[in-house]
Write a protein that holds these residues in place. Structure first.
Motif, PDB file in Angstrom:
ATOM      1  N   ALA A   1      31.137 102.688  56.938  1.00 36.15           N
ATOM      2  CA  ALA A   1      31.346 103.742  55.941  1.00 36.15           C
ATOM      3  C   ALA A   1      31.097 103.237  54.518  1.00 36.15           C
ATOM      4  CB  ALA A   1      32.777 104.282  56.065  1.00 36.15           C
ATOM      5  N   ASP A   2      31.080 101.902  54.321  1.00 36.44           N
ATOM      6  CA  ASP A   2      30.831 101.350  52.979  1.00 36.44           C
ATOM      7  C   ASP A   2      29.348 101.416  52.606  1.00 36.44           C
ATOM      8  OD1 ASP A   2      33.520 100.618  52.869  1.00 36.44           O
ATOM      9  OD2 ASP A   2      33.117  98.693  53.852  1.00 36.44           O
ATOM     10  N   LEU A   3      28.488 101.644  53.597  1.00 34.79           N
ATOM     11  CA  LEU A   3      27.050 101.638  53.321  1.00 34.79           C
ATOM     12  C   LEU A   3      26.660 102.862  52.502  1.00 34.79           C
ATOM     13  CD1 LEU A   3      25.613 100.626  56.836  1.00 34.79           C
ATOM     14  CD2 LEU A   3      25.903  99.169  54.828  1.00 34.79           C
ATOM     15  N   PRO A   4      25.700 102.694  51.561  1.00 33.45           N
ATOM     16  CA  PRO A   4      25.206 103.866  50.857  1.00 33.45           C
ATOM     17  C   PRO A   4      24.492 104.801  51.840  1.00 33.45           C
ATOM     18  CG  PRO A   4      24.206 101.813  49.999  1.00 33.45           C
ATOM     19  CD  PRO A   4      25.062 101.439  51.148  1.00 33.45           C
ATOM     20  N   ASN A   5      24.635 106.106  51.644  1.00 28.08           N
ATOM     21  CA  ASN A   5      24.079 107.121  52.568  1.00 28.08           C
ATOM     22  C   ASN A   5      24.299 106.723  54.023  1.00 28.08           C
ATOM     23  OD1 ASN A   5      22.959 108.318  50.221  1.00 28.08           O
ATOM     24  ND2 ASN A   5      21.188 106.964  50.408  1.00 28.08           N
ATOM     25  N   PRO A   6      25.545 106.648  54.460  1.00 30.26           N
ATOM     26  CA  PRO A   6      25.829 106.114  55.809  1.00 30.26           C
ATOM     27  C   PRO A   6      25.176 106.909  56.942  1.00 30.26           C
ATOM     28  CG  PRO A   6      27.824 107.015  54.788  1.00 30.26           C
ATOM     29  CD  PRO A   6      26.776 107.003  53.737  1.00 30.26           C
ATOM     30  N   GLU A   7      24.800 108.165  56.676  1.00 28.55           N
ATOM     31  CA  GLU A   7      24.195 108.980  57.750  1.00 28.55           C
ATOM     32  C   GLU A   7      22.681 108.804  57.849  1.00 28.55           C
ATOM     33  OE1 GLU A   7      26.187 110.398  59.765  1.00 28.55           O
ATOM     34  OE2 GLU A   7      27.922 109.987  58.484  1.00 28.55           O
ATOM     35  N   SER A   8      22.082 108.127  56.853  1.00 27.19           N
ATOM     36  CA  SER A   8      20.620 108.010  56.834  1.00 27.19           C
ATOM     37  C   SER A   8      20.113 107.119  57.974  1.00 27.19           C
ATOM     38  CB  SER A   8      20.158 107.445  55.493  1.00 27.19           C
ATOM     39  OG  SER A   8      20.659 106.131  55.340  1.00 27.19           O
ATOM     40  N   ASP A   9      18.814 107.249  58.283  1.00 23.05           N
ATOM     41  CA  ASP A   9      18.217 106.422  59.338  1.00 23.05           C
ATOM     42  C   ASP A   9      18.323 104.941  58.980  1.00 23.05           C
ATOM     43  OD1 ASP A   9      17.571 108.616  60.795  1.00 23.05           O
ATOM     44  OD2 ASP A   9      15.441 108.653  60.242  1.00 23.05           O
ATOM     45  N   GLY A  10      18.086 104.622  57.699  1.00 22.83           N
ATOM     46  CA  GLY A  10      18.135 103.229  57.258  1.00 22.83           C
ATOM     47  C   GLY A  10      19.490 102.597  57.547  1.00 22.83           C
ATOM     48  N   ALA A  11      20.564 103.334  57.212  1.00 22.53           N
ATOM     49  CA  ALA A  11      21.917 102.816  57.454  1.00 22.53           C
ATOM     50  C   ALA A  11      22.166 102.655  58.951  1.00 22.53           C
ATOM     51  CB  ALA A  11      22.957 103.747  56.828  1.00 22.53           C
ATOM     52  N   GLN A  12      21.646 103.619  59.712  1.00 22.22           N
ATOM     53  CA  GLN A  12      21.840 103.558  61.167  1.00 22.22           C
ATOM     54  C   GLN A  12      21.121 102.343  61.761  1.00 22.22           C
ATOM     55  OE1 GLN A  12      20.095 106.725  63.650  1.00 22.22           O
ATOM     56  NE2 GLN A  12      20.125 105.029  65.120  1.00 22.22           N
ATOM     57  N   TYR A  13      19.890 102.080  61.298  1.00 26.00           N
ATOM     58  CA  TYR A  13      19.147 100.922  61.801  1.00 26.00           C
ATOM     59  C   TYR A  13      19.834  99.615  61.403  1.00 26.00           C
ATOM     60  CZ  TYR A  13      15.322 104.190  62.743  1.00 26.00           C
ATOM     61  OH  TYR A  13      14.564 105.228  63.194  1.00 26.00           O
ATOM     62  N   LEU A  14      20.403  99.599  60.201  1.00 29.32           N
ATOM     63  CA  LEU A  14      21.102  98.388  59.758  1.00 29.32           C
ATOM     64  C   LEU A  14      22.263  98.077  60.712  1.00 29.32           C
ATOM     65  CD1 LEU A  14      20.844  96.434  57.280  1.00 29.32           C
ATOM     66  CD2 LEU A  14      22.780  97.641  56.293  1.00 29.32           C
ATOM     67  N   ARG A  15      23.001  99.132  61.079  1.00 33.57           N
ATOM     68  CA  ARG A  15      24.127  98.942  62.010  1.00 33.57           C
ATOM     69  C   ARG A  15      23.617  98.534  63.390  1.00 33.57           C
ATOM     70  NH1 ARG A  15      26.079 103.863  59.563  1.00 33.57           N
ATOM     71  NH2 ARG A  15      25.231 105.064  61.287  1.00 33.57           N
ATOM     72  N   GLN A  16      22.507  99.151  63.783  1.00 35.80           N
ATOM     73  CA  GLN A  16      21.994  98.950  65.137  1.00 35.80           C
ATOM     74  C   GLN A  16      21.350  97.566  65.323  1.00 35.80           C
ATOM     75  OE1 GLN A  16      19.480 102.235  66.168  1.00 35.80           O
ATOM     76  NE2 GLN A  16      18.700 101.273  68.034  1.00 35.80           N
ATOM     77  N   TYR A  17      20.604  97.116  64.311  1.00 31.80           N
ATOM     78  CA  TYR A  17      19.783  95.908  64.503  1.00 31.80           C
ATOM     79  C   TYR A  17      20.316  94.670  63.779  1.00 31.80           C
ATOM     80  CZ  TYR A  17      16.317  99.096  66.433  1.00 31.80           C
ATOM     81  OH  TYR A  17      15.670 100.029  67.198  1.00 31.80           O
ATOM     82  N   CYS A  18      21.224  94.858  62.851  1.00 36.27           N
ATOM     83  CA  CYS A  18      21.575  93.717  61.997  1.00 36.27           C
ATOM     84  C   CYS A  18      22.994  93.211  62.213  1.00 36.27           C
ATOM     85  CB  CYS A  18      21.332  94.076  60.535  1.00 36.27           C
ATOM     86  SG  CYS A  18      19.636  94.633  60.241  1.00 36.27           S
ATOM     87  N   THR A  19      23.593  93.578  63.346  1.00 37.86           N
ATOM     88  CA  THR A  19      24.967  93.117  63.590  1.00 37.86           C
ATOM     89  C   THR A  19      25.061  92.297  64.883  1.00 37.86           C
ATOM     90  OG1 THR A  19      25.449  95.220  64.649  1.00 37.86           O
ATOM     91  CG2 THR A  19      26.063  95.021  62.341  1.00 37.86           C
ATOM     92  N   ALA A  20      23.913  91.966  65.484  1.00 36.46           N
ATOM     93  CA  ALA A  20      23.954  91.221  66.743  1.00 36.46           C
ATOM     94  C   ALA A  20      24.452  89.797  66.522  1.00 36.46           C
ATOM     95  CB  ALA A  20      22.567  91.194  67.384  1.00 36.46           C
ATOM     96  N   CYS A  21      24.098  89.194  65.395  1.00 38.39           N
ATOM     97  CA  CYS A  21      24.419  87.778  65.180  1.00 38.39           C
ATOM     98  C   CYS A  21      25.490  87.565  64.115  1.00 38.39           C
ATOM     99  CB  CYS A  21      23.171  87.010  64.764  1.00 38.39           C
ATOM    100  SG  CYS A  21      21.780  87.202  65.891  1.00 38.39           S
ATOM    101  N   HIS A  22      25.678  88.511  63.219  1.00 40.64           N
ATOM    102  CA  HIS A  22      26.653  88.320  62.129  1.00 40.64           C
ATOM    103  C   HIS A  22      27.211  89.655  61.671  1.00 40.64           C
ATOM    104  CE1 HIS A  22      23.251  89.514  59.699  1.00 40.64           C
ATOM    105  NE2 HIS A  22      22.578  88.411  59.996  1.00 40.64           N
ATOM    106  N   ALA A  23      28.114  89.600  60.693  1.00 48.08           N
ATOM    107  CA  ALA A  23      28.742  90.813  60.173  1.00 48.08           C
ATOM    108  C   ALA A  23      27.687  91.733  59.547  1.00 48.08           C
ATOM    109  CB  ALA A  23      29.795  90.437  59.127  1.00 48.08           C
ATOM    110  N   LEU A  24      28.042  92.992  59.413  1.00 42.92           N
ATOM    111  CA  LEU A  24      27.132  93.982  58.816  1.00 42.92           C
ATOM    112  C   LEU A  24      26.766  93.552  57.394  1.00 42.92           C
ATOM    113  CD1 LEU A  24      25.880  96.858  59.153  1.00 42.92           C
ATOM    114  CD2 LEU A  24      28.000  97.766  58.177  1.00 42.92           C
ATOM    115  N   PRO A  25      25.469  93.323  57.131  1.00 44.54           N
ATOM    116  CA  PRO A  25      25.089  92.904  55.777  1.00 44.54           C
ATOM    117  C   PRO A  25      25.022  94.116  54.846  1.00 44.54           C
ATOM    118  CG  PRO A  25      23.194  92.764  57.287  1.00 44.54           C
ATOM    119  CD  PRO A  25      24.299  93.429  58.034  1.00 44.54           C
ATOM    120  N   SER A  26      25.401  93.907  53.584  1.00 39.25           N
ATOM    121  CA  SER A  26      25.347  95.007  52.623  1.00 39.25           C
ATOM    122  C   SER A  26      23.986  95.015  51.934  1.00 39.25           C
ATOM    123  CB  SER A  26      26.456  94.819  51.586  1.00 39.25           C
ATOM    124  OG  SER A  26      26.186  95.613  50.461  1.00 39.25           O
TER     125      SER A  26
END
Ligand code: HEC
Ligand code: HEC
Length: 222
Positions: free
Chosen positions: A72-97
């Motif tokens: 929810a801290d991500l800008p435009n949390p509903e956008s595709d970009g935010a969704q891809y960040l959650r989907q692809y960028c949390t496998a190895c570490h915390a959600l990057p801002s």
């Protein structure tokens, strides 16, 4: 008959006992001579691996996105970009801002992350974005990247300290991007990141000085 069998059995047993003792003696020699060596080697290797892995993990944490950023801290949390960040960028570490780096800084780090995802053995099950998804994700990160300070940083006490301390993990931020009221919260969060990322923390005095500088500079800049 039974006696001879028994005698035979006894003899055999005695021979076996003799053989067993020889075996035990040889075994002991082997144990003393060889066994402790591999045991020490194994222990040594294990200890070395632990120290090495510890050090590797500690040094990696210096550049790992710190925990604490929620979806929810991500800008435009509903956008595709935010969704891809959650989907692809949390496998190895915390959600990057997206604010972790400037728009010029991000491409360098992203290249490193793509290389990791593409090259890693499939057994790790790391989800890999398509080229189209990479474009959307990159645009999202650049659009919401950290705002970097202009060359003409407003003068004032604490400017050098701000310059030195606030460019350790990312480029120097623009003092105008937050209000005087908002800066203390951001600076305190950055100090927490220093602890999470095992970095040297600025002192309480230095934190105060930077906050005072940013409060003044944000008014001058706007
Ligand atoms: C396969 C594992 C893996 C995936 C997936 C991954 N990362 Fe990373 N990331 C790492 C590792 C390991 C590091 C620490 C070493 C480094 O800095 O390269 C790291 C570091 C980072 C850093 C900090 C870099 C620094 O120098 O401060 C950021 C930001 C980052 N990743 C963003 C992302 C983004 C965005 C994605 C998704 C596109 C992503 N990561 C996906 C493994 C991964
Ligand atoms: C230990 C590493 C580290 C240091 C040192 C650091 N930052 Fe950051 N900074 C980060 C990370 C990680 C993010 C992205 C996550 C976040 O926003 O909390 C970030 C994001 C930011 C952002 C964009 C997000 C926002 O809230 O606007 C600003 C502005 C910022 N930092 C200012 C500063 C200032 C000012 C200093 C000096 C007091 C500083 N940083 C020092 C790691 C650091």
């Amino acid at each position: 008959m039974t006696t001879s069998v028994e005698m035979g059995f006894m003899r055999l047993t005695r021979r076996e006992v003799a053989r067993t003792w020889l075996g035990v003696a040889l075994g002991l020699v082997w144990l003393v001579g060889c066994r402790p060596q591999p045991a020490v080697e194994e222990g040594g290797e294990a200890a070395q691996a632990t120290v090495g892995e510890d050090l590797l993990l500690a040094s990696t944490r210096l550049t790992l996105p710190p925990p604490g950023v929620g979806p929810a801290d991500l800008p435009n949390p509903e956008s595709d970009g935010a969704q891809y960040l959650r989907q692809y960028c949390t496998a190895c570490h915390a959600l990057p801002s997206p604010g972790s780096f400037s728009a010029t800084g991000w491409p360098v780090y992203l290249r490193r992350m793509w290389r990791r995802m593409d090259a890693l053995d499939p057994k790790y099950n790391v989800p890999v974005p398509t080229s189209a998804e990479r474009v959307v994700l990159t645009r999202y990160l650049l659009d919401n990247a950290l705002e970097v300070s202009r060359a003409d940083l407003p003068p004032g006490q604490g400017r050098d300290l701000f310059r030195a301390e606030c460019s350790r993990c990312h480029e120097l931020p623009d003092p105008a991007q937050h209000s005087a009221q908002d800066w203390p919260v951001v600076v305190i969060r950055m100090r927490e990141h220093s602890a999470q990322m095992l970095r040297r923390s600025p002192t309480q005095f230095e934190v105060q000085e930077i906050i005072l500088y940013l409060e003044r500079a944000s008014r001058l800049g706007s």
